[in-house]
Design a protein around this motif. Structure first.
Motif, PDB file in Angstrom:
ATOM      1  N   ARG A 431       0.825  -1.211   0.000  1.00  0.00           N
ATOM      2  CA  ARG A 431       0.000   0.000   0.000  1.00  0.00           C
ATOM      3  C   ARG A 431       0.859   1.261   0.000  1.00  0.00           C
ATOM      4  NH1 ARG A 431      -5.135   0.836   1.542  1.00  0.00           N
ATOM      5  NH2 ARG A 431      -6.513  -0.926   1.225  1.00  0.00           N
ATOM      6  N   LEU A 432       2.013   1.151   0.694  1.00  0.00           N
ATOM      7  CA  LEU A 432       2.886   2.330   0.785  1.00  0.00           C
ATOM      8  C   LEU A 432       3.687   2.553  -0.501  1.00  0.00           C
ATOM      9  CD1 LEU A 432       4.334   1.934   4.401  1.00  0.00           C
ATOM     10  CD2 LEU A 432       2.643   3.606   3.616  1.00  0.00           C
ATOM     11  N   ALA A 433       3.729   1.538  -1.355  1.00  0.00           N
ATOM     12  CA  ALA A 433       4.570   1.625  -2.548  1.00  0.00           C
ATOM     13  C   ALA A 433       4.018   2.641  -3.539  1.00  0.00           C
ATOM     14  CB  ALA A 433       4.661   0.253  -3.215  1.00  0.00           C
ATOM     15  N   ARG A 434       4.967   3.181  -4.331  1.00  0.00           N
ATOM     16  CA  ARG A 434       4.541   4.096  -5.394  1.00  0.00           C
ATOM     17  C   ARG A 434       3.984   3.280  -6.566  1.00  0.00           C
ATOM     18  NH1 ARG A 434      10.022   7.507  -5.593  1.00  0.00           N
ATOM     19  NH2 ARG A 434      10.728   5.414  -6.063  1.00  0.00           N
ATOM     20  N   ARG A 435       3.494   4.006  -7.569  1.00  0.00           N
ATOM     21  CA  ARG A 435       2.894   3.315  -8.701  1.00  0.00           C
ATOM     22  C   ARG A 435       3.891   2.371  -9.391  1.00  0.00           C
ATOM     23  NH1 ARG A 435      -0.833   6.872 -12.601  1.00  0.00           N
ATOM     24  NH2 ARG A 435      -1.797   7.398 -10.644  1.00  0.00           N
ATOM     25  N   SER A 436       5.162   2.737  -9.320  1.00  0.00           N
ATOM     26  CA  SER A 436       6.199   1.899  -9.947  1.00  0.00           C
ATOM     27  C   SER A 436       6.459   0.618  -9.163  1.00  0.00           C
ATOM     28  CB  SER A 436       7.506   2.698 -10.028  1.00  0.00           C
ATOM     29  OG  SER A 436       7.871   3.117  -8.723  1.00  0.00           O
ATOM     30  N   GLY A 437       5.798   0.449  -7.998  1.00  0.00           N
ATOM     31  CA  GLY A 437       6.009  -0.762  -7.201  1.00  0.00           C
ATOM     32  C   GLY A 437       7.267  -0.682  -6.357  1.00  0.00           C
ATOM     33  N   MET A 441      11.679   5.266   0.540  1.00  0.00           N
ATOM     34  CA  MET A 441      12.329   5.201   1.848  1.00  0.00           C
ATOM     35  C   MET A 441      11.589   4.225   2.753  1.00  0.00           C
ATOM     36  SD  MET A 441      11.314   8.961   3.241  1.00  0.00           S
ATOM     37  CE  MET A 441      11.855   8.615   4.892  1.00  0.00           C
ATOM     38  N   LEU A 442      12.349   3.692   3.711  1.00  0.00           N
ATOM     39  CA  LEU A 442      11.766   2.740   4.654  1.00  0.00           C
ATOM     40  C   LEU A 442      12.627   2.752   5.919  1.00  0.00           C
ATOM     41  CD1 LEU A 442       9.601   0.436   4.891  1.00  0.00           C
ATOM     42  CD2 LEU A 442      11.422  -1.140   4.219  1.00  0.00           C
ATOM     43  N   PRO A 443      12.028   2.958   7.084  1.00  0.00           N
ATOM     44  CA  PRO A 443      12.846   2.958   8.303  1.00  0.00           C
ATOM     45  C   PRO A 443      13.631   1.652   8.431  1.00  0.00           C
ATOM     46  CG  PRO A 443      10.598   3.681   8.772  1.00  0.00           C
ATOM     47  CD  PRO A 443      10.605   3.209   7.355  1.00  0.00           C
ATOM     48  N   GLY A 444      14.918   1.788   8.722  1.00  0.00           N
ATOM     49  CA  GLY A 444      15.781   0.607   8.866  1.00  0.00           C
ATOM     50  C   GLY A 444      16.420   0.164   7.562  1.00  0.00           C
ATOM     51  N   ALA A 445      15.968   0.733   6.419  1.00  0.00           N
ATOM     52  CA  ALA A 445      16.546   0.325   5.129  1.00  0.00           C
ATOM     53  C   ALA A 445      17.206   1.525   4.441  1.00  0.00           C
ATOM     54  CB  ALA A 445      15.467  -0.273   4.234  1.00  0.00           C
ATOM     55  N   GLY A 446      17.640   2.495   5.253  1.00  0.00           N
ATOM     56  CA  GLY A 446      18.229   3.726   4.692  1.00  0.00           C
ATOM     57  C   GLY A 446      19.478   3.453   3.878  1.00  0.00           C
ATOM     58  N   TRP A 448      19.981   1.174   1.859  1.00  0.00           N
ATOM     59  CA  TRP A 448      19.558   0.818   0.493  1.00  0.00           C
ATOM     60  C   TRP A 448      18.904   2.027  -0.189  1.00  0.00           C
ATOM     61  CZ3 TRP A 448      19.275  -4.052  -2.206  1.00  0.00           C
ATOM     62  CH2 TRP A 448      18.558  -3.974  -3.402  1.00  0.00           C
ATOM     63  N   THR A 449      17.918   2.636   0.499  1.00  0.00           N
ATOM     64  CA  THR A 449      17.088   3.650  -0.185  1.00  0.00           C
ATOM     65  C   THR A 449      17.831   4.970  -0.397  1.00  0.00           C
ATOM     66  OG1 THR A 449      16.117   4.242   1.951  1.00  0.00           O
ATOM     67  CG2 THR A 449      14.891   2.678   0.605  1.00  0.00           C
ATOM     68  N   ARG A 450      18.961   5.161   0.276  1.00  0.00           N
ATOM     69  CA  ARG A 450      19.751   6.370   0.014  1.00  0.00           C
ATOM     70  C   ARG A 450      20.266   6.375  -1.416  1.00  0.00           C
ATOM     71  NH1 ARG A 450      21.622   6.767   5.002  1.00  0.00           N
ATOM     72  NH2 ARG A 450      23.234   5.191   4.732  1.00  0.00           N
ATOM     73  N   HIS A 451      20.509   5.194  -1.960  1.00  0.00           N
ATOM     74  CA  HIS A 451      21.115   5.119  -3.292  1.00  0.00           C
ATOM     75  C   HIS A 451      20.167   4.630  -4.375  1.00  0.00           C
ATOM     76  CE1 HIS A 451      25.008   5.935  -1.517  1.00  0.00           C
ATOM     77  NE2 HIS A 451      24.702   5.070  -0.578  1.00  0.00           N
ATOM     78  N   ARG A 452      19.107   3.904  -3.989  1.00  0.00           N
ATOM     79  CA  ARG A 452      18.196   3.385  -5.014  1.00  0.00           C
ATOM     80  C   ARG A 452      16.857   3.045  -4.365  1.00  0.00           C
ATOM     81  NH1 ARG A 452      21.571  -0.573  -3.248  1.00  0.00           N
ATOM     82  NH2 ARG A 452      23.292   0.133  -4.494  1.00  0.00           N
ATOM     83  N   ASP A 453      15.829   2.909  -5.206  1.00  0.00           N
ATOM     84  CA  ASP A 453      14.518   2.552  -4.679  1.00  0.00           C
ATOM     85  C   ASP A 453      14.508   1.088  -4.252  1.00  0.00           C
ATOM     86  OD1 ASP A 453      13.705   5.065  -5.184  1.00  0.00           O
ATOM     87  OD2 ASP A 453      12.673   4.595  -7.054  1.00  0.00           O
ATOM     88  N   LEU A 454      13.623   0.811  -3.295  1.00  0.00           N
ATOM     89  CA  LEU A 454      13.497  -0.569  -2.804  1.00  0.00           C
ATOM     90  C   LEU A 454      12.243  -1.195  -3.416  1.00  0.00           C
ATOM     91  CD1 LEU A 454      14.627  -2.599  -0.609  1.00  0.00           C
ATOM     92  CD2 LEU A 454      12.842  -1.694   0.881  1.00  0.00           C
ATOM     93  N   PRO A 455      12.391  -2.312  -4.123  1.00  0.00           N
ATOM     94  CA  PRO A 455      11.188  -2.945  -4.674  1.00  0.00           C
ATOM     95  C   PRO A 455      10.256  -3.363  -3.525  1.00  0.00           C
ATOM     96  CG  PRO A 455      13.182  -3.927  -5.583  1.00  0.00           C
ATOM     97  CD  PRO A 455      13.618  -3.037  -4.463  1.00  0.00           C
ATOM     98  N   ALA A 456       8.983  -3.026  -3.628  1.00  0.00           N
ATOM     99  CA  ALA A 456       8.023  -3.376  -2.566  1.00  0.00           C
ATOM    100  C   ALA A 456       7.549  -4.812  -2.775  1.00  0.00           C
ATOM    101  CB  ALA A 456       6.836  -2.426  -2.627  1.00  0.00           C
ATOM    102  N   PRO A 457       7.085  -5.476  -1.709  1.00  0.00           N
ATOM    103  CA  PRO A 457       6.514  -6.823  -1.887  1.00  0.00           C
ATOM    104  C   PRO A 457       5.287  -6.762  -2.803  1.00  0.00           C
ATOM    105  CG  PRO A 457       6.818  -6.298   0.446  1.00  0.00           C
ATOM    106  CD  PRO A 457       7.063  -5.037  -0.310  1.00  0.00           C
ATOM    107  N   GLU A 458       4.975  -7.896  -3.401  1.00  0.00           N
ATOM    108  CA  GLU A 458       3.849  -7.947  -4.352  1.00  0.00           C
ATOM    109  C   GLU A 458       2.496  -7.835  -3.654  1.00  0.00           C
ATOM    110  OE1 GLU A 458       3.934  -8.173  -7.667  1.00  0.00           O
ATOM    111  OE2 GLU A 458       6.106  -7.912  -7.558  1.00  0.00           O
ATOM    112  N   GLY A 459       2.476  -7.992  -2.330  1.00  0.00           N
ATOM    113  CA  GLY A 459       1.204  -7.901  -1.595  1.00  0.00           C
ATOM    114  C   GLY A 459       0.855  -9.187  -0.880  1.00  0.00           C
TER     115      GLY A 459
END
Ligand code: SF4
Length: 475
Positions: A431-437, A441-446, A448-459
Motif C-alpha cells: 500500500r505504501l509503494a509508489r505506482r512503480s512498485g 524510503m523505509l525505516p531501517g533500510a536507509g 539501500w534507499t539512500r542510493h536506489r529505490d526498494l522494490p516493494a513486496p507484491e502484496g
C-alpha cells in the motif's frame, strides 16, 4: 601494514563517494573479467583442470608436513637455507639478519603479498635499509606511500595522470617539460629508474607463487621480468613464501600455473615463469651467491583443522575480487588490510583476528560469483557464513543487529504470529509503494534507499503464493 579493517564501513562510504575511483575500478575489473572468460572458453578442459588443481592442493594440505620437509631437504641439497618462521616478527627478523650479514644497503623487491603481510619494507627502512619495489604497480604505490589495492594489480586504482604526478614528485632529475601522457612514456621513465636500482641492490627479495617439494625449486610468475632481475642480479636472493605454497611435483606446479594465468589475467601463461633452485653453481653464468627461503606460517597451520582449511588452496589469482560487486564498488583499500575482496573476507579474520576484520565477511551480497570463478573451487561464501556465525557466537555484532535477530528469532519460534506479521507487513508495504512498485524510503533500510529505490513486496507472502500454487489456484 597496520590493519584498519574495523573501519570498513567508513572506508567503504568514502570510496563510494569517490567517482574517479569507481570509474577506475569499473574499467580495470571489466577488462580482467572479459579476458578470464575468453581464456577459459578457449580451453575445453578448463573445468577439469580446476578439479585437478583443487585435488592437488587438498592432497598437499593433507600431507603438508611431509612436503615441506622434503622441500627443505632439496633446498639444502642445492646449497640454500630454509628459515622456518612462526609469525610475522620471526620472518622480519630472519630477513633483517640475512641483509645485515650481507652488509646490505639497498634491497630490491619483487611483488609479494607475504611481504605486505609482514610489513617488511617498514621494517627494513626502520633499520636503515632502502627497499625498492621493482614491480611497476608496486613501485607506483610505494612512491604514493599507499598499500596495494589488488593482489595482482597493486595500482589498480591509480590513473595514468596520477602516476605521472607521482613520478614528477619523486624523480627529481626528470625534465619538467618531458611529456608523460602516454603509458609507454611512463613505462620508459620507470624502467630507467629501476635499472639503476637493480644494479645497486645488495639483496633481492621475491615472493613465490609455488614451492616444489620434489625439486626444492621456487616458482615466480611476472609479466615484467622484474622478478628475474631481482633474483639474479644481487649477491643474495631471499624467497619469502607462506607454507601452503608447496606442491609435490613440477607436473603439479604446471597444472596450477595453467589455472593461475588464465584466472588472473586471461593469459595462457604469464610472460615470465621462473623456476629457481639454490644459489649460483660453478658453471652458472649468473645468479645469487646465497639463496634463502623464509617460510612463514603466521596462523595458517591453525586453520588446518577448521572450517576455513580450504582457503589454503588459494593461488592468489585475484579472480574473486575482479568478479565481486562489493570489491568493484569500493576497491581494495576499503578492506583495510593486505587481502581484499572475497579472499580477504575469509582470510583476513583468520590472520588479524575476527574482532578487527568482522565487517569483511559481512561485505558480501552472497551472489556466489567468487566461488563460481575461483580456479581452486574454494567455497568462499560458505566460509563467510562461518565467520558470521562465529561473530554472533562471540557477541561481536552491533547491538542493533543483535536486537533485530533476537526479535526475528522470537517471531520465528511462533509460526502463527510470524506468518500473520509477515502477511500484514507485505500488504502494508504494498500500500505504501509508489505506482512503480517501489519504496523511496523505509525505516531501517536507509542504507539501500539512500542510493536506489526498494522494490516493494507484491502484496502476498511467499508462503501464500506457494500454497496457491500447490492447490492449483495460483498463477
Ligand atoms: S580465493 Fe580463489 S579466486 Fe580468489 S584469489 Fe584465491 S584462488 Fe583466486
Amino acid at each position: 601494514m597496520q590493519p584498519s579493517s574495523r573501519h570498513f564501513p567508513e572506508n567503504a562510504r568514502r570510496a563510494l563517494a569517490d567517482d574517479r575511483l569507481r570509474a577506475m575500478l569499473d574499467k580495470s575489473a571489466s577488462g580482467f573479467r572479459l579476458r578470464r572468460r575468453m581464456a577459459a572458453d578457449r580451453l575445453p578442459e578448463f573445468e577439469a583442470l580446476r578439479d585437478r588443481g583443487r585435488d592437488i592442493k587438498d592432497h598437499t594440505l593433507a600431507h603438508l608436513d611431509l612436503y615441506l620437509e622434503r622441500f627443505e631437504a632439496q633446498v639444502r641439497a642445492a646449497g640454500g637455507t630454509v628459515h622456518w618462521c612462526a609469525d610475522a616478527a620471526g620472518a622480519r627478523d630472519a630477513i633483517l639478519a640475512i641483509c645485515r650479514a650481507a652488509g646490505a644497503k639497498t634491497v630490491t623487491k619483487g611483488k609479494s603479498m607475504i611481504a605486505e603481510e609482514i610489513a617488511i619494507n617498514d621494517h627494513l627502512e626502520a633499520h636503515g635499509l632502502v627497499p625498492v619495489e621493482t614491480d611497476l604497480g608496486e613501485y607506483i604505490v610505494q612512491l604514493r606511500k599507499e598499500p596495494p589495492s589488488h593482489i595482482i594489480a597493486p595500482a589498480f586504482h591509480v590513473s595514468k595522470e596520477q602516476v605521472a604526478e607521482s613520478f614528477r614528485a619523486a624523480h627529481t632529475a626528470l625534465d619538467p617539460a618531458r611529456p608523460l601522457d602516454e603509458p609507454s612514456a611512463l613505462l620508459a621513465e620507470a624502467r630507467a629508474m629501476l635499472r639503476r636500482r637493480f644494479h645497486e641492490a645488495d639483496v633481492g627479495i621475491t615472493g613465490a607463487n609455488l614451492l616444489i617439494a620434489e625439486t626444492g625449486q621456487t616458482v615466480i610468475v611476472t609479466n615484467e621480468g622484474n622478478g628475474d632481475l631481482t633474483q639474479t642480479l644481487p649477491p643474495v636472493h631471499i624467497v619469502l613464501a607462506s607454507i601452503e605454497k608447496v606442491v609435490p611435483t613440477p607436473e603439479d606446479a604446471a597444472t596450477v600455473l595453467r589455472l593461475l594465468a588464465r584466472s588472473a589475467t586471461g593469459q595462457e601463461f604469464s610472460a615470465y615463469t621462473t623456476f629457481s633452485a639454490g644459489p649460483r653453481r660453478a658453471a652458472d653464468p649468473d645468479g645469487p651467491r646465497a639463496f634463502h627461503v623464509v617460510l612463514l606460517d603466521n596462523g595458517r597451520s591453525a586453520l588446518m583443522d577448521t572450517e576455513f582449511r580450504e582457503v589454503l588452496r588459494c593461488i592468489r589469482c585475484g579472480a574473486c575480487m575482479n568478479h565481486c560487486p562489493v570489491y568493484g564498488a569500493v576497491g581494495g583499500h576499503a578492506y583495510g588490510w593486505v587481502y581484499p575482496g572475497p579472499l580477504g573476507a575469509v582470510l583476513d579474520p583468520a590472520l588479524i583476528g575476527l574482532a578487527e576484520a568482522k565487517h569483511l565477511p559481512n561485505a558480501s551480497t552472497f551472489c556466489g560469483r567468487c566461488e563460481e570463478v575461483c580456479p581452486m573451487r574454494i567455497p568462499l561464501p560458505a566460509m563467510m557464513r562461518h565467520w558470521r556465525r562465529r561473530e554472533a557466537e562471540q557477541g561481536l555484532q552491533p547491538a542493533v543487529t543483535r536486537r533485530g535477530l533476537a526479535l526475528w528469532a522470537w517471531f520465528a519460534r511462533r509460526p502463527a504470529l510470524y506468518h500473520a506479521a509477515a502477511r500484514l507487513a507485505a500488504r502494508l508495504l504494498r500500500r505504501l509503494a509508489r505506482r512503480s512498485g517501489t519504496l523511496a524510503m523505509l525505516p531501517g533500510a536507509g542504507g539501500w534507499t539512500r542510493h536506489r529505490d526498494l522494490p516493494a513486496p507484491e502484496g502476498r507472502t511467499f508462503r501464500e503464493l506457494w500454497a496457491e500454487r500447490r492447490t492449483g489456484d495460483g498463477p
